[in-house]
Design a protein around this motif. Sequence first.
Motif, PDB file in Angstrom:
ATOM      1  N   ILE A  49      23.205  47.668  65.223  1.00 35.35           N
ATOM      2  CA  ILE A  49      22.173  47.656  66.262  1.00 35.35           C
ATOM      3  C   ILE A  49      22.758  47.115  67.565  1.00 35.35           C
ATOM      4  CG2 ILE A  49      19.994  46.594  66.975  1.00 35.35           C
ATOM      5  CD1 ILE A  49      19.126  46.758  64.006  1.00 35.35           C
ATOM      6  N   ALA A  50      23.540  46.049  67.482  1.00 34.65           N
ATOM      7  CA  ALA A  50      24.154  45.462  68.676  1.00 34.65           C
ATOM      8  C   ALA A  50      25.092  46.459  69.349  1.00 34.65           C
ATOM      9  CB  ALA A  50      24.901  44.181  68.318  1.00 34.65           C
ATOM     10  N   ASP A  51      25.896  47.158  68.569  1.00 33.92           N
ATOM     11  CA  ASP A  51      26.794  48.172  69.145  1.00 33.92           C
ATOM     12  C   ASP A  51      25.997  49.279  69.828  1.00 33.92           C
ATOM     13  OD1 ASP A  51      28.996  46.774  68.213  1.00 33.92           O
ATOM     14  OD2 ASP A  51      29.302  48.070  66.460  1.00 33.92           O
ATOM     15  N   PHE A  52      24.940  49.733  69.171  1.00 32.11           N
ATOM     16  CA  PHE A  52      24.090  50.779  69.741  1.00 32.11           C
ATOM     17  C   PHE A  52      23.485  50.309  71.063  1.00 32.11           C
ATOM     18  CE2 PHE A  52      19.919  52.665  70.379  1.00 32.11           C
ATOM     19  CZ  PHE A  52      20.175  54.023  70.232  1.00 32.11           C
ATOM     20  N   LEU A  53      22.931  49.090  71.078  1.00 35.35           N
ATOM     21  CA  LEU A  53      22.292  48.568  72.285  1.00 35.35           C
ATOM     22  C   LEU A  53      23.281  48.359  73.427  1.00 35.35           C
ATOM     23  CD1 LEU A  53      19.725  46.018  70.857  1.00 35.35           C
ATOM     24  CD2 LEU A  53      19.255  48.208  71.959  1.00 35.35           C
ATOM     25  N   ALA A  54      24.485  47.915  73.108  1.00 30.88           N
ATOM     26  CA  ALA A  54      25.493  47.717  74.153  1.00 30.88           C
ATOM     27  C   ALA A  54      25.780  49.029  74.874  1.00 30.88           C
ATOM     28  CB  ALA A  54      26.775  47.148  73.549  1.00 30.88           C
ATOM     29  N   HIS A  55      25.722  50.124  74.143  1.00 28.05           N
ATOM     30  CA  HIS A  55      25.949  51.443  74.750  1.00 28.05           C
ATOM     31  C   HIS A  55      24.699  51.974  75.453  1.00 28.05           C
ATOM     32  CE1 HIS A  55      27.209  55.553  75.330  1.00 28.05           C
ATOM     33  NE2 HIS A  55      26.121  55.934  74.699  1.00 28.05           N
ATOM     34  N   VAL A  56      23.582  51.985  74.770  1.00 25.65           N
ATOM     35  CA  VAL A  56      22.374  52.623  75.299  1.00 25.65           C
ATOM     36  C   VAL A  56      21.778  51.872  76.490  1.00 25.65           C
ATOM     37  CG1 VAL A  56      20.541  51.593  73.869  1.00 25.65           C
ATOM     38  CG2 VAL A  56      20.375  53.995  74.548  1.00 25.65           C
ATOM     39  N   ALA A  57      22.026  50.581  76.583  1.00 26.30           N
ATOM     40  CA  ALA A  57      21.489  49.795  77.708  1.00 26.30           C
ATOM     41  C   ALA A  57      22.045  50.266  79.039  1.00 26.30           C
ATOM     42  CB  ALA A  57      21.793  48.313  77.506  1.00 26.30           C
ATOM     43  N   HIS A  58      23.184  50.947  78.994  1.00 29.43           N
ATOM     44  CA  HIS A  58      23.822  51.413  80.230  1.00 29.43           C
ATOM     45  C   HIS A  58      23.856  52.933  80.310  1.00 29.43           C
ATOM     46  CE1 HIS A  58      24.731  47.263  80.882  1.00 29.43           C
ATOM     47  NE2 HIS A  58      25.230  47.199  79.666  1.00 29.43           N
ATOM     48  N   SER A  59      22.928  53.572  79.618  1.00 28.13           N
ATOM     49  CA  SER A  59      22.822  55.027  79.661  1.00 28.13           C
ATOM     50  C   SER A  59      21.489  55.405  80.305  1.00 28.13           C
ATOM     51  CB  SER A  59      22.901  55.610  78.246  1.00 28.13           C
ATOM     52  OG  SER A  59      21.713  55.349  77.533  1.00 28.13           O
ATOM     53  N   ASP A  60      21.300  56.669  80.522  1.00 27.98           N
ATOM     54  CA  ASP A  60      20.053  57.142  81.124  1.00 27.98           C
ATOM     55  C   ASP A  60      19.028  57.590  80.094  1.00 27.98           C
ATOM     56  OD1 ASP A  60      21.075  56.739  83.672  1.00 27.98           O
ATOM     57  OD2 ASP A  60      21.852  58.780  83.824  1.00 27.98           O
ATOM     58  N   THR A  61      19.379  57.556  78.823  1.00 32.11           N
ATOM     59  CA  THR A  61      18.511  58.141  77.808  1.00 32.11           C
ATOM     60  C   THR A  61      17.432  57.204  77.295  1.00 32.11           C
ATOM     61  OG1 THR A  61      19.969  57.481  76.001  1.00 32.11           O
ATOM     62  CG2 THR A  61      20.350  59.649  76.979  1.00 32.11           C
ATOM     63  N   GLY A  62      17.726  55.910  77.208  1.00 25.84           N
ATOM     64  CA  GLY A  62      16.814  55.015  76.528  1.00 25.84           C
ATOM     65  C   GLY A  62      16.837  55.324  75.041  1.00 25.84           C
ATOM     66  N   PHE A  63      15.947  54.678  74.290  1.00 25.53           N
ATOM     67  CA  PHE A  63      15.900  54.933  72.852  1.00 25.53           C
ATOM     68  C   PHE A  63      14.525  54.594  72.297  1.00 25.53           C
ATOM     69  CE2 PHE A  63      16.649  50.432  72.872  1.00 25.53           C
ATOM     70  CZ  PHE A  63      16.180  49.936  71.671  1.00 25.53           C
ATOM     71  N   VAL A  64      14.300  55.070  71.090  1.00 21.66           N
ATOM     72  CA  VAL A  64      13.089  54.797  70.335  1.00 21.66           C
ATOM     73  C   VAL A  64      13.521  54.050  69.074  1.00 21.66           C
ATOM     74  CG1 VAL A  64      11.212  55.837  69.010  1.00 21.66           C
ATOM     75  CG2 VAL A  64      11.908  56.842  71.202  1.00 21.66           C
ATOM     76  N   ALA A  65      12.898  52.917  68.810  1.00 23.92           N
ATOM     77  CA  ALA A  65      13.185  52.143  67.603  1.00 23.92           C
ATOM     78  C   ALA A  65      12.154  52.500  66.534  1.00 23.92           C
ATOM     79  CB  ALA A  65      13.116  50.654  67.913  1.00 23.92           C
ATOM     80  N   ARG A  66      12.581  52.430  65.276  1.00 23.80           N
ATOM     81  CA  ARG A  66      11.657  52.663  64.159  1.00 23.80           C
ATOM     82  C   ARG A  66      11.736  51.517  63.169  1.00 23.80           C
ATOM     83  NH1 ARG A  66      12.224  59.065  62.842  1.00 23.80           N
ATOM     84  NH2 ARG A  66      10.966  59.734  64.614  1.00 23.80           N
ATOM     85  N   THR A  67      10.560  50.994  62.834  1.00 26.51           N
ATOM     86  CA  THR A  67      10.483  49.919  61.846  1.00 26.51           C
ATOM     87  C   THR A  67       9.046  49.756  61.375  1.00 26.51           C
ATOM     88  OG1 THR A  67      11.040  47.614  61.399  1.00 26.51           O
ATOM     89  CG2 THR A  67      10.091  48.078  63.549  1.00 26.51           C
ATOM     90  N   SER A  68       8.891  49.173  60.202  1.00 27.72           N
ATOM     91  CA  SER A  68       7.557  48.775  59.740  1.00 27.72           C
ATOM     92  C   SER A  68       7.440  47.256  59.761  1.00 27.72           C
ATOM     93  CB  SER A  68       7.291  49.314  58.335  1.00 27.72           C
ATOM     94  OG  SER A  68       8.258  48.811  57.438  1.00 27.72           O
ATOM     95  N   SER A  69       8.492  46.589  60.239  1.00 33.03           N
ATOM     96  CA  SER A  69       8.541  45.128  60.266  1.00 33.03           C
ATOM     97  C   SER A  69       8.190  44.598  61.653  1.00 33.03           C
ATOM     98  CB  SER A  69       9.950  44.662  59.886  1.00 33.03           C
ATOM     99  OG  SER A  69      10.137  43.300  60.233  1.00 33.03           O
ATOM    100  N   GLY A  70       7.181  43.756  61.707  1.00 34.50           N
ATOM    101  CA  GLY A  70       6.836  43.118  62.964  1.00 34.50           C
ATOM    102  C   GLY A  70       7.954  42.232  63.468  1.00 34.50           C
ATOM    103  N   GLU A  71       8.630  41.553  62.552  1.00 42.17           N
ATOM    104  CA  GLU A  71       9.742  40.673  62.912  1.00 42.17           C
ATOM    105  C   GLU A  71      10.877  41.468  63.563  1.00 42.17           C
ATOM    106  OE1 GLU A  71      12.836  38.696  60.047  1.00 42.17           O
ATOM    107  OE2 GLU A  71      11.067  37.384  60.172  1.00 42.17           O
ATOM    108  N   ARG A  72      11.216  42.624  62.994  1.00 42.32           N
ATOM    109  CA  ARG A  72      12.289  43.451  63.570  1.00 42.32           C
ATOM    110  C   ARG A  72      11.854  44.060  64.903  1.00 42.32           C
ATOM    111  NH1 ARG A  72      17.355  42.489  62.329  1.00 42.32           N
ATOM    112  NH2 ARG A  72      18.093  44.624  62.171  1.00 42.32           N
TER     113      ARG A  72
END
Length: 137
Positions: A49-72
């Motif tokens: 997740i950290a590797d993904f975020l380090a890349h996507v935070a500086h891209s134009d695409t953004g992202f969608v997260a999926r989880t059923s956990s409120g904590e996550r």
Amino acid sequence: MSEGSESAEPVLVTLSTPPRRSLVDGLVRNIGASPAAPTLELDAPDTGIADFLAHVAHSDTGFVARTSSGERALAIVAATAAALCGEDIGAALRAPDIAFLTSLKPPAVEAVRSVLRAIETEAADRVNAALRVLNGG
């Protein structure tokens, strides 16, 4: 005044501050109800997740997260902010800083929301309940 000239009259314009966008309002959606963007499953290991975020935070695409956990869900909001600020993403995933998140100024909130486009879930009540702590700011 010459003929054909129009006198300039002042125009009254009401100026108001646009409403502050919330860090989480409208963030949680049903599976498949989000804009097209890369999807990140939050049951992935923190390092992935950290590797993904380090890349996507500086891209134009953004992202969608999926989880059923409120904590996550809370963790991914914190980690997205950390990625944008150059902070420790892993630490944000492990221990979200609620005080920091609720103190974000409107431009920072917009930045987080432009990267984290949505959190998709089948457990909207649980995820929304966990994210409610971010509405206190």
